[in-house]
Design a protein around this motif. Sequence first.
Motif, PDB file in Angstrom:
ATOM      1  N   TYR A   1       0.913  -1.160   0.051  1.00  0.00           N
ATOM      2  CA  TYR A   1       0.128   0.193  -0.147  1.00  0.00           C
ATOM      3  C   TYR A   1       0.831   1.082  -0.181  1.00  0.00           C
ATOM      4  N   PRO A   2       0.591   2.019  -0.983  1.00  0.00           N
ATOM      5  CA  PRO A   2       1.716   3.330  -0.875  1.00  0.00           C
ATOM      6  C   PRO A   2       1.548   4.230   0.377  1.00  0.00           C
ATOM      7  N   ARG A   3       2.780   4.648   0.735  1.00  0.00           N
ATOM      8  CA  ARG A   3       2.699   5.511   1.740  1.00  0.00           C
ATOM      9  C   ARG A   3       1.725   6.471   1.682  1.00  0.00           C
TER      10      ARG A   3
ATOM     11  N   LEU B   1      -2.086  -1.923  -3.935  1.00  0.00           N
ATOM     12  CA  LEU B   1      -3.334  -1.849  -3.643  1.00  0.00           C
ATOM     13  C   LEU B   1      -3.586  -0.194  -3.667  1.00  0.00           C
ATOM     14  N   LEU B   2      -4.527   0.192  -4.524  1.00  0.00           N
ATOM     15  CA  LEU B   2      -5.125   1.340  -4.548  1.00  0.00           C
ATOM     16  C   LEU B   2      -6.227   1.698  -3.828  1.00  0.00           C
ATOM     17  N   GLU B   3      -7.367   0.847  -3.931  1.00  0.00           N
ATOM     18  CA  GLU B   3      -8.348   1.131  -3.073  1.00  0.00           C
ATOM     19  C   GLU B   3      -9.365   0.076  -3.037  1.00  0.00           C
ATOM     20  N   VAL B   4     -10.176  -0.141  -2.074  1.00  0.00           N
ATOM     21  CA  VAL B   4     -11.308  -1.007  -2.023  1.00  0.00           C
ATOM     22  C   VAL B   4     -12.489  -0.293  -2.076  1.00  0.00           C
TER      23      VAL B   4
ATOM     24  N   PHE C   1      -2.836   0.689 -16.762  1.00  0.00           N
ATOM     25  CA  PHE C   1      -4.074   0.090 -16.585  1.00  0.00           C
ATOM     26  C   PHE C   1      -4.111  -0.363 -15.156  1.00  0.00           C
ATOM     27  N   ASP C   2      -5.408  -0.397 -14.712  1.00  0.00           N
ATOM     28  CA  ASP C   2      -5.485  -1.112 -13.190  1.00  0.00           C
ATOM     29  C   ASP C   2      -6.354  -2.226 -13.341  1.00  0.00           C
ATOM     30  N   ILE C   3      -6.207  -3.030 -12.167  1.00  0.00           N
ATOM     31  CA  ILE C   3      -7.266  -4.332 -12.140  1.00  0.00           C
ATOM     32  C   ILE C   3      -8.175  -4.054 -11.146  1.00  0.00           C
TER      33      ILE C   3
ATOM     34  N   GLY D   1     -14.370   9.945  -1.907  1.00  0.00           N
ATOM     35  CA  GLY D   1     -14.506  10.448  -3.469  1.00  0.00           C
ATOM     36  C   GLY D   1     -14.722   9.096  -4.221  1.00  0.00           C
ATOM     37  N   CYS D   2     -15.115   9.037  -5.284  1.00  0.00           N
ATOM     38  CA  CYS D   2     -15.077   7.786  -6.323  1.00  0.00           C
ATOM     39  C   CYS D   2     -14.937   8.248  -7.614  1.00  0.00           C
ATOM     40  N   GLN D   3     -14.631   7.383  -8.754  1.00  0.00           N
ATOM     41  CA  GLN D   3     -14.555   7.651 -10.125  1.00  0.00           C
ATOM     42  C   GLN D   3     -13.538   8.713 -10.350  1.00  0.00           C
ATOM     43  N   GLY D   4     -12.339   8.982  -9.788  1.00  0.00           N
ATOM     44  CA  GLY D   4     -11.412   9.870  -9.873  1.00  0.00           C
ATOM     45  C   GLY D   4     -12.003  11.453  -9.652  1.00  0.00           C
ATOM     46  N   ASP D   5     -13.155  11.430  -8.838  1.00  0.00           N
ATOM     47  CA  ASP D   5     -13.536  12.782  -8.535  1.00  0.00           C
ATOM     48  C   ASP D   5     -12.520  13.665  -7.609  1.00  0.00           C
ATOM     49  N   GLY D   6     -12.011  14.920  -8.128  1.00  0.00           N
ATOM     50  CA  GLY D   6     -11.425  15.561  -7.355  1.00  0.00           C
ATOM     51  C   GLY D   6     -10.004  15.083  -7.087  1.00  0.00           C
ATOM     52  N   ILE D   7      -9.546  14.035  -7.837  1.00  0.00           N
ATOM     53  CA  ILE D   7      -8.009  13.675  -7.657  1.00  0.00           C
ATOM     54  C   ILE D   7      -7.092  14.615  -8.346  1.00  0.00           C
ATOM     55  N   TYR D   8      -5.866  14.836  -7.808  1.00  0.00           N
ATOM     56  CA  TYR D   8      -4.888  15.372  -8.781  1.00  0.00           C
ATOM     57  C   TYR D   8      -3.542  15.066  -8.136  1.00  0.00           C
TER      58      TYR D   8
ATOM     59  N   GLN E   1      -0.933  10.481  -1.491  1.00  0.00           N
ATOM     60  CA  GLN E   1      -0.240   9.242  -1.279  1.00  0.00           C
ATOM     61  C   GLN E   1       1.009   9.251  -2.383  1.00  0.00           C
ATOM     62  N   GLU E   2       1.809   8.554  -2.145  1.00  0.00           N
ATOM     63  CA  GLU E   2       3.148   8.518  -2.927  1.00  0.00           C
ATOM     64  C   GLU E   2       2.533   7.847  -4.277  1.00  0.00           C
ATOM     65  N   TYR E   3       2.787   8.530  -5.385  1.00  0.00           N
ATOM     66  CA  TYR E   3       2.443   8.217  -6.686  1.00  0.00           C
ATOM     67  C   TYR E   3       3.184   7.082  -7.251  1.00  0.00           C
ATOM     68  N   ILE E   4       2.651   6.010  -7.711  1.00  0.00           N
ATOM     69  CA  ILE E   4       3.474   4.959  -8.383  1.00  0.00           C
ATOM     70  C   ILE E   4       3.906   5.331  -9.812  1.00  0.00           C
ATOM     71  N   CYS E   5       5.299   5.725  -9.822  1.00  0.00           N
ATOM     72  CA  CYS E   5       5.389   6.279 -11.217  1.00  0.00           C
ATOM     73  C   CYS E   5       5.850   5.292 -12.353  1.00  0.00           C
TER      74      CYS E   5
ATOM     75  N   LEU F   1      -4.775   8.630 -14.831  1.00  0.00           N
ATOM     76  CA  LEU F   1      -5.848   7.957 -14.163  1.00  0.00           C
ATOM     77  C   LEU F   1      -6.610   7.015 -14.803  1.00  0.00           C
ATOM     78  N   THR F   2      -6.893   5.847 -14.296  1.00  0.00           N
ATOM     79  CA  THR F   2      -7.251   4.720 -15.330  1.00  0.00           C
ATOM     80  C   THR F   2      -8.827   4.529 -14.794  1.00  0.00           C
ATOM     81  N   ASN F   3      -9.561   5.508 -14.399  1.00  0.00           N
ATOM     82  CA  ASN F   3     -11.177   5.396 -14.006  1.00  0.00           C
ATOM     83  C   ASN F   3     -11.647   5.317 -15.398  1.00  0.00           C
TER      84      ASN F   3
HETATM   85  P1  ADP Z   1     -11.386   6.686  -6.994  1.00  0.00           P
HETATM   86  O1  ADP Z   1     -12.096   5.949  -6.143  1.00  0.00           O
HETATM   87  O2  ADP Z   1     -11.883   8.147  -7.161  1.00  0.00           O
HETATM   88  O3  ADP Z   1     -11.467   5.924  -8.239  1.00  0.00           O
HETATM   89  P2  ADP Z   1      -8.566   5.754  -6.796  1.00  0.00           P
HETATM   90  O4  ADP Z   1      -7.912   5.638  -5.469  1.00  0.00           O
HETATM   91  O5  ADP Z   1      -8.981   4.460  -7.253  1.00  0.00           O
HETATM   92  O6  ADP Z   1      -9.851   6.788  -6.383  1.00  0.00           O
HETATM   93  O7  ADP Z   1      -7.755   6.503  -7.559  1.00  0.00           O
HETATM   94  C1  ADP Z   1      -7.989   6.667  -9.056  1.00  0.00           C
HETATM   95  C2  ADP Z   1      -7.096   6.409 -10.187  1.00  0.00           C
HETATM   96  O8  ADP Z   1      -5.830   6.878  -9.792  1.00  0.00           O
HETATM   97  C3  ADP Z   1      -6.763   4.821 -10.086  1.00  0.00           C
HETATM   98  O9  ADP Z   1      -7.623   4.120 -10.687  1.00  0.00           O
HETATM   99  C4  ADP Z   1      -5.342   5.064 -10.497  1.00  0.00           C
HETATM  100  O10 ADP Z   1      -5.322   4.929 -11.796  1.00  0.00           O
HETATM  101  C5  ADP Z   1      -4.697   6.303 -10.012  1.00  0.00           C
HETATM  102  N1  ADP Z   1      -4.077   6.219  -8.958  1.00  0.00           N
HETATM  103  C6  ADP Z   1      -4.588   6.410  -7.520  1.00  0.00           C
HETATM  104  N2  ADP Z   1      -3.623   6.055  -6.767  1.00  0.00           N
HETATM  105  C7  ADP Z   1      -2.482   6.096  -7.156  1.00  0.00           C
HETATM  106  C8  ADP Z   1      -1.083   5.678  -6.843  1.00  0.00           C
HETATM  107  N3  ADP Z   1      -0.916   5.886  -5.650  1.00  0.00           N
HETATM  108  N4  ADP Z   1      -0.266   5.690  -7.942  1.00  0.00           N
HETATM  109  C9  ADP Z   1      -0.534   5.579  -9.170  1.00  0.00           C
HETATM  110  N5  ADP Z   1      -1.594   5.933  -9.564  1.00  0.00           N
HETATM  111  C10 ADP Z   1      -2.752   6.068  -8.699  1.00  0.00           C
END
Ligand code: ADP
Length: 696
Positions: free
Chosen positions: A165-167, A389-392, A246-248, A203-210, A232-236, A292-294
Amino acid sequence: MEPAGALPPSCSPAPEAAEPPGSPALPAEERPSASAAQEARRRGPDPQGPAGRGARGGGGRAPARRGCEPGGRARRPRVTVDSSKAKTSLEALKISLRQLRWKEFPFGRRLPCDIYWHGVSFHDNDIFSGQVNKFPGMTEMVRKITLSRAVRTMQYLFPLEYNFYPRSWILPDESSFFEKEIRMMKDRDPSWKPTFIVKPDGGCQGDGIYLIKDPSDIRLTGGLQSRPAVVQEYICKPLLVDKLKFDIRLYVLLKSLEPLEIYIAKDGLSRFCTEPYQEPTLKNLHQVFMHLTNYSLNIHSGNFIHSDNVNTGSKRTFSSILCRLSSKGVDVKKVWSDIISLVIKTIIALTPELKVYYQSDIPAGKPGPTCFQILGFDILLMKNLKPMLLEVNANPSMRIEHEQELSPGVFENVPSPVDEEVKVAVIRDTLRLVDPQKQKKKDIQGFPLVLTCASTFPLQTLLPITIEKWHLYKSAEQRCQTLEHVSDTKEELLDAGPPDRLEHDANKNTEAGLPSLCLKQVFPKYAKQFNYLRVVDRVAALFIRFLGVKGTTKLGPTGFRTFIRNCKLSNSNFSMASVDILYIDITRRWNSMGIDHKESGMCWQAFVEAFFCLAQKKYKSLPLHEQVASLIDFCEYHLAVLDEKRLVCGRGIVERRNALVTCQTDGLQLTPAAHTSLLNRMATASKLADYRNHQY
Ligand code: ADP
């Protein structure tokens, strides 16, 4: 640690008679095809269910009186499902129920149903029996902040096991800590050029993420105070396919909390970005289609590809990705094994607080439903194939269609074969696993079955098709009809036999007409490898014990004092006055963090902090997980002694008049037998403590 013998994915397209261990997805021929499901949907809702249709003449049979066979014999009731609150999962649920030939109540039912299918939360209906597809508190538990806290607790105890899980830092509470920590790390390694992702809580569906490059870039507009977030630390360096990130999305069934039962779907979805990926720079940070893979975001990109093929397009099956990786020589078995570990460990992190919520909504001894839940795990594979893990998601989308713009401003819902393929199987097989009739069957196991019925109706004559022949039924219509026919035949014939046998055969027949389960049990299957991580569950048991009043999730000062007293934690170095100060300090701090203020008292996370604090105080030189485990042993031991004492002093003495137990105000005198039992338990508890001390 990896689960031994984890599921190796098979990429063989050939139809299989029996499910090979570790196959990630059923071959297309074995699945009720997407078009079968579409066909069923096209026929529209049918409150009578397929049996009703069959009885009306589809199968050419004479209409039977509802609930009765022509001879007046009572029919075995079908499993009933209330789908009135299913919301966006309704379509996939309907198809699943048709395939199972279960009885749907789309508008609810006055009588209780066996299963309630909720689209949003446990509280969608007032339910007092049966099963519901949501756990109380799950939505709260998997919010970004709560999940981060739960995983962090485990990271404190087992940093290496929880490095998937990212820091993360929680904003605004940890803003200054975040800044300080990053500054220190940059000072230590000036070549480190991190990127961070800011995600609003809830939030969900990428809403408000930057994305940001520096802590000072956090946007204060909108107010973090009103909308807290996780940074969160971004996985580069993600793994790329066709140069795209892509995500799973994996579906996980939490079938039971106590005992813990977890299943993982053998196939999931891969959601693709729509712009070729580049590592984050100040120039591309804002390009959401790249980072963002949403699905909900990328669908608006001109590059989004809707595909009827599960192997191509912007949304594909995960098995298709694994096949591709496998063809390039990647050890996909290891990838699966790591994903299973990640899922089990994440659920182990969630269960303690989930139990706190559970007891508050469904107190022990009160009537209530049992719960199960399908969770959506969002996982990112790094370039080195490590899953992160990104989220549940507590309510993963179970939609099986998407909107298509036919002409400017004119939209239509069109079926999405990839979604249907994966999601219908997950819902249908979840229902098969929680089937209350199977449960009953389990309960009566141990009683020998009367085999006369089997000899009268050999299984082959009961079954017009078997799973081996499933793939021969090519068309959707044929498959649907076949399923209905199998079930109709089953009901007609089985009603003639003795009840236990009927149920046994009924299950067998329905199962035989369906593809093998797409959900694989991973817990308790791999329990031995992961049980050592379940220490916080035992802390939750202590917390729940002292909550006192049912229906609460917070511990009052008296409850905390009783906990300290009963567990013999106060002494000359730690007076009850210090206990009160500890309680007030920690409780006040947690309650100022914007966590639910409806109830006063010490919340679960505050109790965990207090417990860790006590453990560190008492067992100074050990590593944290050993300190905590030792304190749990210590508390459990004293509580066991107390319980034994109460048992002996209380009812036991009245009920068992002959017992030679005298209970005095300052001590116990026991019969040799009772004494031995108590001493044995004490010895076991202390052995356990010794054992643990040597284990860690
Ligand atoms: P949401 O609930 O809004 O979809 P997520 O946590 O799933 O929020 O994040 C949205 C998208 O952002 C993910 O599907 C992924 O593509 C990208 N993302 C989220 N966290 C990270 C991370 N730590 N590193 C790289 N990409 C991330």
